[in-house]
Scaffold this motif. Structure first.
Motif, PDB file in Angstrom:
ATOM      1  N   ARG A  36       0.829  -1.214   0.000  1.00  0.00           N
ATOM      2  CA  ARG A  36       0.000   0.000   0.000  1.00  0.00           C
ATOM      3  C   ARG A  36       0.862   1.262   0.000  1.00  0.00           C
ATOM      4  N   ASP A  63      -6.422  -9.094  -2.392  1.00  0.00           N
ATOM      5  CA  ASP A  63      -7.231  -7.873  -2.355  1.00  0.00           C
ATOM      6  C   ASP A  63      -6.363  -6.620  -2.427  1.00  0.00           C
ATOM      7  N   VAL A  64      -5.241  -6.612  -1.703  1.00  0.00           N
ATOM      8  CA  VAL A  64      -4.397  -5.418  -1.703  1.00  0.00           C
ATOM      9  C   VAL A  64      -3.769  -5.197  -3.079  1.00  0.00           C
ATOM     10  N   LYS A  66      -5.124  -6.101  -5.987  1.00  0.00           N
ATOM     11  CA  LYS A  66      -6.210  -5.610  -6.841  1.00  0.00           C
ATOM     12  C   LYS A  66      -6.481  -4.130  -6.587  1.00  0.00           C
ATOM     13  N   GLU A  67      -6.436  -3.728  -5.331  1.00  0.00           N
ATOM     14  CA  GLU A  67      -6.722  -2.341  -4.973  1.00  0.00           C
ATOM     15  C   GLU A  67      -5.613  -1.396  -5.426  1.00  0.00           C
ATOM     16  N   GLU A  68      -4.365  -1.805  -5.196  1.00  0.00           N
ATOM     17  CA  GLU A  68      -3.238  -0.900  -5.432  1.00  0.00           C
ATOM     18  C   GLU A  68      -2.786  -0.860  -6.889  1.00  0.00           C
ATOM     19  N   LYS A  71      -3.960   2.030  -8.846  1.00  0.00           N
ATOM     20  CA  LYS A  71      -3.620   3.347  -8.302  1.00  0.00           C
ATOM     21  C   LYS A  71      -2.194   3.766  -8.645  1.00  0.00           C
TER      22      LYS A  71
END
Length: 200
Positions: A36, A63-64, A66-68, A71
């Motif tokens: 992150r 999940d992390v 996929k999220e990051e 970004k």
């Protein structure tokens, strides 16, 4: 800092060594908070698709990632590239990270052996920041039996091995290299440097 994701799927040290050689800030990590907080992410990998996805799941990193990945600059390498797609069919149908629509299937080159091992020419399909400064006669090193099938608009470069083989993909902040840039001499090092320069 670029986070090199360590989830037990190999070739992390060769990637780290290449980044060190280039003088780029990169750290091996399996911690969600490091991913992150990183400015960019590299997901390496060697081995089988379902096994690697299981390792990522067990590590609590799916999940992390996929999220990051949407970004900040994200680069999947070899198996790490295959995992960014929707599904893989190595041994069994397995859901991937779904960062780019597509499926990873067994290569079927006529009259050629698999795995596809060795140097092959990159054929540029469209402009891509990772290809900046490279010419029309660049060779990179492959070791794989499965390849991604996806929309042509997501393919930045391919190679010929019996038929077209997806070599480099890009969609938004997500990049994937089927070849090993860390083992591809000056061309591969240039690609890694171009990736790092995306961070600014």
């Amino acid at each position: 800092m670029i986070a090199i994701v360590d989830y037990g799927a190999g070739n992390i040290f060769s990637v780290k060594n290449a980044m060190d050689y280039l003088g780029l800030s990169a750290e091996l990590t399996s911690k969600p908070e490091d991913i992150r907080n990183a400015d960019g992410i590299i997901l390496p990998g060697v081995g089988a698709f379902p096994w690697a996805m299981n390792m990522l799941s067990q590590s609590g990193l799916v999940d992390v990632i996929k999220e990051e990945a949407v970004k900040k600059p994200f680069l999947g390498i070899c198996l790490g590239m295959q995992l960014i797609f929707s599904k893989g069919y190595e041994f069994e149908e397995t859901s991937g990270l779904g960062l780019i629509d597509g499926e990873v299937k067994l290569m079927t080159p006529e009259n050629l052996s698999i795995p596809h091992i060795g140097w092959n020419k990159l054929i540029i399909n469209r402009e891509c920041p990772l290809l900046s400064g490279l010419g029309d006669d660049e060779y990179v090193y492959f070791v794989h039996s499965y390849a991604a099938e996806c929309s042509d608009e997501d393919v930045a470069a391919y190679c010929e091995y019996g038929n077209k083989v997806t070599a480099l993909v890009n969609k938004g902040t997500v990049y994937g290299a089927q070849f090993h840039p860390e083992k591809s001499g000056k061309t591969g090092l240039k690609i890694l440097r171009n990736f790092a320069e995306l961070i600014g």
